[in-house]
Design a protein around this motif. Sequence first.
Motif, PDB file in Angstrom:
ATOM      1  N   ARG A  95      -5.335  25.824  37.448  1.00  0.00           N
ATOM      2  CA  ARG A  95      -4.317  24.781  37.507  1.00  0.00           C
ATOM      3  C   ARG A  95      -4.937  23.456  37.931  1.00  0.00           C
ATOM      4  NH1 ARG A  95       0.061  26.743  41.114  1.00  0.00           N
ATOM      5  NH2 ARG A  95      -0.037  28.697  40.008  1.00  0.00           N
ATOM      6  N   ARG A  96      -5.851  23.566  38.881  1.00  0.00           N
ATOM      7  CA  ARG A  96      -6.476  22.332  39.337  1.00  0.00           C
ATOM      8  C   ARG A  96      -7.255  21.697  38.177  1.00  0.00           C
ATOM      9  NH1 ARG A  96      -9.539  22.464  44.838  1.00  0.00           N
ATOM     10  NH2 ARG A  96      -7.428  22.952  45.425  1.00  0.00           N
TER      11      ARG A  96
ATOM     12  N   GLY B  17      -5.366  14.164  34.429  1.00  0.00           N
ATOM     13  CA  GLY B  17      -5.719  12.886  35.049  1.00  0.00           C
ATOM     14  C   GLY B  17      -6.735  12.130  34.222  1.00  0.00           C
TER      15      GLY B  17
ATOM     16  N   MET C 194      -5.274  10.749  31.199  1.00  0.00           N
ATOM     17  CA  MET C 194      -4.484   9.566  31.508  1.00  0.00           C
ATOM     18  C   MET C 194      -5.369   8.343  31.626  1.00  0.00           C
ATOM     19  SD  MET C 194      -1.655  10.988  34.075  1.00  0.00           S
ATOM     20  CE  MET C 194      -2.578  10.361  35.432  1.00  0.00           C
TER      21      MET C 194
ATOM     22  N   ALA D 182      -5.476   4.968  29.499  1.00  0.00           N
ATOM     23  CA  ALA D 182      -5.397   3.608  30.031  1.00  0.00           C
ATOM     24  C   ALA D 182      -6.515   2.752  29.457  1.00  0.00           C
ATOM     25  CB  ALA D 182      -5.481   3.633  31.545  1.00  0.00           C
TER      26      ALA D 182
ATOM     27  N   GLN E 134      -6.718 -12.745  53.348  1.00  0.00           N
ATOM     28  CA  GLN E 134      -5.277 -12.810  53.157  1.00  0.00           C
ATOM     29  C   GLN E 134      -4.594 -13.930  53.916  1.00  0.00           C
ATOM     30  OE1 GLN E 134      -5.001  -8.733  53.645  1.00  0.00           O
ATOM     31  NE2 GLN E 134      -4.805  -8.343  51.471  1.00  0.00           N
TER      32      GLN E 134
ATOM     33  N   ARG F 130       1.733  25.523  47.184  1.00  0.00           N
ATOM     34  CA  ARG F 130       0.594  26.367  46.845  1.00  0.00           C
ATOM     35  C   ARG F 130      -0.617  26.114  47.738  1.00  0.00           C
ATOM     36  NH1 ARG F 130      -1.743  23.148  42.039  1.00  0.00           N
ATOM     37  NH2 ARG F 130      -3.534  22.252  43.089  1.00  0.00           N
TER      38      ARG F 130
ATOM     39  N   ARG G 296      -3.005  26.379  50.674  1.00  0.00           N
ATOM     40  CA  ARG G 296      -3.138  27.378  51.731  1.00  0.00           C
ATOM     41  C   ARG G 296      -3.261  26.711  53.089  1.00  0.00           C
ATOM     42  NH1 ARG G 296      -5.910  32.378  49.032  1.00  0.00           N
ATOM     43  NH2 ARG G 296      -4.561  32.213  47.214  1.00  0.00           N
TER      44      ARG G 296
ATOM     45  N   ASP H  69      -5.529  18.046  47.246  1.00  0.00           N
ATOM     46  CA  ASP H  69      -4.647  18.072  46.078  1.00  0.00           C
ATOM     47  C   ASP H  69      -3.831  16.789  45.967  1.00  0.00           C
ATOM     48  OD1 ASP H  69      -5.620  20.480  45.537  1.00  0.00           O
ATOM     49  OD2 ASP H  69      -3.810  21.639  45.992  1.00  0.00           O
TER      50      ASP H  69
ATOM     51  N   LEU I 287      -5.785  13.926  44.543  1.00  0.00           N
ATOM     52  CA  LEU I 287      -5.914  13.992  43.075  1.00  0.00           C
ATOM     53  C   LEU I 287      -4.611  13.608  42.393  1.00  0.00           C
ATOM     54  CD1 LEU I 287      -8.050  17.203  42.589  1.00  0.00           C
ATOM     55  CD2 LEU I 287      -8.725  14.838  42.187  1.00  0.00           C
TER      56      LEU I 287
ATOM     57  N   PHE J 158      -3.730   9.985  42.818  1.00  0.00           N
ATOM     58  CA  PHE J 158      -4.668   9.150  42.055  1.00  0.00           C
ATOM     59  C   PHE J 158      -4.134   8.971  40.638  1.00  0.00           C
ATOM     60  CE2 PHE J 158      -8.845   8.631  39.756  1.00  0.00           C
ATOM     61  CZ  PHE J 158      -9.113   7.375  40.259  1.00  0.00           C
ATOM     62  N   GLY J 159      -3.646  10.079  40.079  1.00  0.00           N
ATOM     63  CA  GLY J 159      -3.029   9.993  38.757  1.00  0.00           C
ATOM     64  C   GLY J 159      -1.768   9.154  38.790  1.00  0.00           C
ATOM     65  N   LEU J 160      -0.980   9.373  39.844  1.00  0.00           N
ATOM     66  CA  LEU J 160       0.269   8.622  40.008  1.00  0.00           C
ATOM     67  C   LEU J 160      -0.001   7.117  40.051  1.00  0.00           C
ATOM     68  CD1 LEU J 160       3.295   9.022  40.521  1.00  0.00           C
ATOM     69  CD2 LEU J 160       2.800   8.910  42.960  1.00  0.00           C
TER      70      LEU J 160
ATOM     71  N   PHE K 133      -2.253   5.484  38.478  1.00  0.00           N
ATOM     72  CA  PHE K 133      -2.420   4.948  37.120  1.00  0.00           C
ATOM     73  C   PHE K 133      -1.078   4.838  36.405  1.00  0.00           C
ATOM     74  CE2 PHE K 133      -6.796   6.257  37.851  1.00  0.00           C
ATOM     75  CZ  PHE K 133      -7.448   5.119  37.414  1.00  0.00           C
ATOM     76  N   ILE K 134      -0.217   5.815  36.662  1.00  0.00           N
ATOM     77  CA  ILE K 134       1.096   5.769  36.001  1.00  0.00           C
ATOM     78  C   ILE K 134       1.886   4.551  36.471  1.00  0.00           C
ATOM     79  CG2 ILE K 134       3.299   6.974  35.730  1.00  0.00           C
ATOM     80  CD1 ILE K 134       1.787   9.595  35.976  1.00  0.00           C
TER      81      ILE K 134
ATOM     82  N   GLN L 119       0.809   1.875  37.975  1.00  0.00           N
ATOM     83  CA  GLN L 119       0.149   0.639  37.574  1.00  0.00           C
ATOM     84  C   GLN L 119       0.386   0.350  36.091  1.00  0.00           C
ATOM     85  OE1 GLN L 119      -4.270  -0.306  37.329  1.00  0.00           O
ATOM     86  NE2 GLN L 119      -3.905  -0.416  39.523  1.00  0.00           N
TER      87      GLN L 119
ATOM     88  N   VAL M 277      -5.925  -3.098  46.892  1.00  0.00           N
ATOM     89  CA  VAL M 277      -6.324  -3.870  48.070  1.00  0.00           C
ATOM     90  C   VAL M 277      -5.493  -3.439  49.275  1.00  0.00           C
ATOM     91  CG1 VAL M 277      -6.463  -6.203  49.021  1.00  0.00           C
ATOM     92  CG2 VAL M 277      -6.844  -5.825  46.590  1.00  0.00           C
ATOM     93  N   PHE M 278      -4.177  -3.249  49.035  1.00  0.00           N
ATOM     94  CA  PHE M 278      -3.277  -2.899  50.129  1.00  0.00           C
ATOM     95  C   PHE M 278      -3.458  -1.437  50.539  1.00  0.00           C
ATOM     96  CE2 PHE M 278      -1.345  -6.511  47.969  1.00  0.00           C
ATOM     97  CZ  PHE M 278      -1.251  -7.382  49.033  1.00  0.00           C
TER      98      PHE M 278
END
Lengths: 412, 289
Positions: free
Chosen positions: A7-8, A15, A18, A22, A226, B87, B89, B97, B100, B103-105, B107-108, B110, B221-222
């Motif tokens: 799954r990972r 990812g 994606m 992009a 800033q 899931r 442990r 997890d 990861l 990180f994908g989120l 990009f979405i 953005q 940056v933030f």
Amino acid sequence: MGSSTKRRAVGLSVGLAMMAGAATIGWGDQAQAQTSVKIGYAISRTGPAAGGAAVTSIPNYELWVKEVNAAGGLKLGDKRVPIEVVQYDDRSSAEEAAKALERLINQDKVDFILPPWGTGLNLAVGPILNKAGYPHLASTAVTDRAPELAKRWPNSFWLLGTSADASKTLVEMLVKLRGEGKIGDTVAMVSIADGFGIDLSAAARPALAAAKFKLAYDKTYPVGTQDLGPIVNEVKALNPDTFIAFSYPPDTIAITEQARISGFNPKVYYTGVGTAFPLFKQKFAANAEGVMGIGGWSGDSPAIKDYLARHKASAANGAEPDRWASAVTFASLQMLQQAIERVGKVDRAAVIKDLQTGSFDTVIGKVKFENNMPTNYWWVGQWQGGEFYGVAPSGNAGARQPILPKPAWKTQ
Amino acid sequence: MTNAVLTGLVLGGMYALIAMGLTLQYGVARIMNLAYGEFLIGSAFASYFLFTGWAVNPLVGLIVIVPVSFVVSFLLYKIFLTPLVRRARTRDALEVDSILATFGLMFIVQGILLTMFGGAYFSYSFLAIPVTVVGEVLAMNRLVAFALAVVLGTVLYLLLTRTRIGTSIRAVAVDPASAPLVAINVPQLSALAFAAGGALVASAGVLISMFLTFSATSGVVFTMKALIVVVMGGIGNLMGCLVAGMLLGLSEALVATYIDPGLTIAVNFALFLGVLLVRPAGIFGRGGR
């Protein structure tokens, strides 16, 4: 365990997919020979350079392609051939830009390539375009190495000139103003600790010293600062006649905001990249009046007025071009088009030759390269009545007289 | 001197404000949210469009944007992150997890912002008027942001220390394995903490948009700044956030005024390293709680 690992792996690959998505904004179909001219570019859609590319490069690339295709395409011999665009996101990274260009050249086999945005990326892709023999019209790069690079890479053209020239012209203007008794000797200078600020301040320092100006303040600040309040407050306490900031867009806005709030109103107020942006006018409205900055254009010229109207009509949300590199970028595309049409076929070596020797009618007037660089640049502009007019070099066609002293800030 | 200190405090308040949401998300819910800055920018855009499009005062805009962000974050946790929590442990595995996944989120979010607003810079003027505080001129909008940061920080602090639910949240932060033994619903509280973090980051985004120029891609940056403040202050500790934020802001303003503006970031990181060398868990980390 096994299923969780799997799954990972799935998650990771999603990812990665994606990210790849992009990176690849658009792609073209494989075309038959010369039913279209393939124009490729890798531009910063994301990352730190995206802000500049979105204002200066992308709208002009899109406007040009739209106008050329509306006219039936590029004129090759006696027929018109539409432009087909292949584009990637370089994510503001030199490695990504290099990879994308290799792909454009070897895999997409594009006929011509438009440059990325900014000095750094143009320097990074220079060797690739040179090796592959593509014309490289760097319309958003300011570097002191331009004359040397133009010699080393004869396919490259440096349309924005050198930072030494930028600083020299600014100081010449100050000398002239001092001669007219409009300003005194004291200058305060701040610069961003990045390519642009380092180059321009390094060139300005000796020029100011040679012209016997007193440099009362000379500091740099890091990218991403800033709060520029401490700098502006300290400069204000020194009460200089001239304030110079070699800044990037977010700092240009922040410094100006802070100057307004602190009531710091020197006779000459000059800021860097971003002063010529439409955002500046939109944000400061009447307070932009009298602010000087890098760039400028002949705002009274009919060609520029017409270009401004077309740009507004074409760009998303009716965005205006910036008043420095935008018009130069569009002019570079017109030059490329005229060179291609004069050659009459996709012959990159001949197009480069034509760019080196020919003369071109553009929105910024007639341009003819000398040693792969134009002979006229706008280095200092000033907001006057809602338009950012070029004021120096004063010998340029359409140059306006600078308005001095800068009017006081208004409270909103 | 007064000016440097005041500027430093105001800047420090802004840093603390940026970091408070992350300390809840990371410290309590154990989600290392790499998309944190994107949510901040998202609410900055929301505020920009409320202000320029409908002339909604950003401070009034908070009333809309903050609850929306709370709900969005809550749903995000329930739908998107709960499977990861189930899931995992150990808490460490969850951290990896969540890095990861978010990180994908990043990009979405953005990507959505880029499609909606393009890559250009945005900025508007609200309360950009000078006010005099003990003889020094400061910008009203920064001062308002600072005041709200203090109010939010205090309210949150009182909530965490004086109420039952706050005590439970702290219990989850300190020892998530033992918390269920005293009948604390850990998943529910984690979701709540994550959503509260989302509400805080939204308020930070709205307040910051009043005086900083931003673009769809400036979120990272933030995230970085928030991460430094959170780690420096001690993960999950609100007081630590305030103290670390103030330390960074004050050092930045003092260094810029008295030494050289070019050294501010170097000094910030030196301070960060110094604190971690002496107290690896941060100023208020574990032992100090």
